[in-house]
Design a protein around this motif. Sequence first.
Motif, PDB file in Angstrom:
ATOM      1  N   GLY A 100       0.805  -1.104  -0.172  1.00 21.21           N
ATOM      2  CA  GLY A 100       0.065  -0.070  -0.121  1.00 21.21           C
ATOM      3  C   GLY A 100       1.023   1.294  -0.070  1.00 21.21           C
ATOM      4  O   GLY A 100       2.172   1.371  -0.263  1.00 21.21           O
ATOM      5  N   GLY A 128      -1.757  -5.754  -7.993  1.00 25.87           N
ATOM      6  CA  GLY A 128      -2.817  -4.785  -8.040  1.00 25.87           C
ATOM      7  C   GLY A 128      -2.105  -3.341  -7.848  1.00 25.87           C
ATOM      8  O   GLY A 128      -0.879  -3.165  -8.244  1.00 25.87           O
ATOM      9  N   GLY A 129      -2.790  -2.347  -7.965  1.00 22.50           N
ATOM     10  CA  GLY A 129      -2.688  -1.011  -7.704  1.00 22.50           C
ATOM     11  C   GLY A 129      -2.516  -0.241  -9.089  1.00 22.50           C
ATOM     12  O   GLY A 129      -3.078  -0.538  -9.961  1.00 22.50           O
ATOM     13  N   GLU A 182      -0.713  -3.577  -4.177  1.00 20.35           N
ATOM     14  CA  GLU A 182      -1.853  -2.289  -3.911  1.00 20.35           C
ATOM     15  C   GLU A 182      -1.169  -1.224  -3.918  1.00 20.35           C
ATOM     16  O   GLU A 182      -1.716  -0.350  -2.807  1.00 20.35           O
ATOM     17  CB  GLU A 182      -2.971  -2.899  -3.059  1.00 20.35           C
ATOM     18  CG  GLU A 182      -3.646  -4.043  -3.368  1.00 20.35           C
ATOM     19  CD  GLU A 182      -4.469  -3.739  -4.638  1.00 20.35           C
ATOM     20  OE1 GLU A 182      -4.878  -2.711  -5.128  1.00 20.35           O
ATOM     21  OE2 GLU A 182      -5.106  -4.819  -5.284  1.00 20.35           O
TER      22      GLU A 182
END
Length: 390
Positions: free
Chosen positions: A180, A233-234, A207
């Motif tokens: 993140g 992801g991301g 992400e």
Amino acid sequence: EYGSDYNYGLHLTMGAMATVHGGAFTARGGASTRGILNNGSALEMLGATVLGEGATDQNLGLGLTGGTAWLRGGTVSGLEGMEAQGISVNNGTLRAQETNVLGDTTATSSFGLYNYRGTVTLVGGAVTARGATTTTGIGNDADAATATLSVQEVAVLADSDGDETYGLWNQEGGEATLYGGSFGARGGQDAVAVLNQGTGSSLESLEISALGEGGNSVAGISNRGGATALVHGGSYVARGGGSSCNGLVNRDDSTLEAQNVTSLGEGCSAWNKGLFHYDASTTVRSGEFAGRGGSSGAVGIDAWAGGTLEAWGVTARAEGNSYQNLGLFTNLTEITVASSVLEGVEKWAYTGSSAVEIIHSHLIGIEGVGAGLSCVAVTWDGSFYESSCP
């Protein structure tokens, strides 16, 4: 302050132990400053303000050499001089939680945090670098040894009008894991939000948000020089500025695997590409790759100069370029596209002499061009093509 050589706010050495709650530690002037220098000792710090500034050569907020440091909250800054680093780790172990870190100078080099052969864990907070010729939010450098970096939900930014601007720079065999958070690079000749470079360097991200903007050559993630990247992801965006914007880059004998990502290149004056592959090994699964705008070409996926590329379940889209919009643009690269969408206003694919196999996919655009192009079970303009390309 203002000693002729080194100036320290706090100096720990020879196995000392220190626990700091609040307060301010400042070193100022001379040739080099260390707000706190921890040399082979143990430091625990809660909510303190640490500053090194005004030296002619190097200013460090916290210098950690071979010891341990645990930071909770607080601010750590290195300002001015030829080189400024908020935190410098050399063979030490650092854990920082919700700490704000800054390196800022208009001279040669600035790092928010620089890890050389150490072990660093960051949770929350912000790391920023500004102003220098080479400006790096976080640098992780193994130098053919070991450097381990874990970054969780941190806001990382490099901001400069210099030559090289990197949000994160993992190099020379470093190991970086990102959970993140945001990584940004703004301005300069090269603006790369995340750079993973060199043989043995490894990056794994989950992400994250990576944004490169305003430079001449701009990228969300650039994986190059024999490095390995695994991206889950991301969002990866290269936006505006100079001649070339690439959301994701994989080049020069590197290996990239990306899954469920959104990758966009937009607003550069010439080329805008969702994914740029150059003589590497690239595998993408799910996600969207888009190029938008410019005057030389917008390309969803661009693959050149050798290696292999496999795309499964992706959308590659190009739009808004005044010259050409290509869903897939490739030459001299072996490519497989399956269960995907290729969309380009002028061409859904332009393949040169590459061997390109498209399977169970939907094609949008005027045509596909290329001697090495083959199709199995594709749809185009309302028609189904069982064993040929439209």
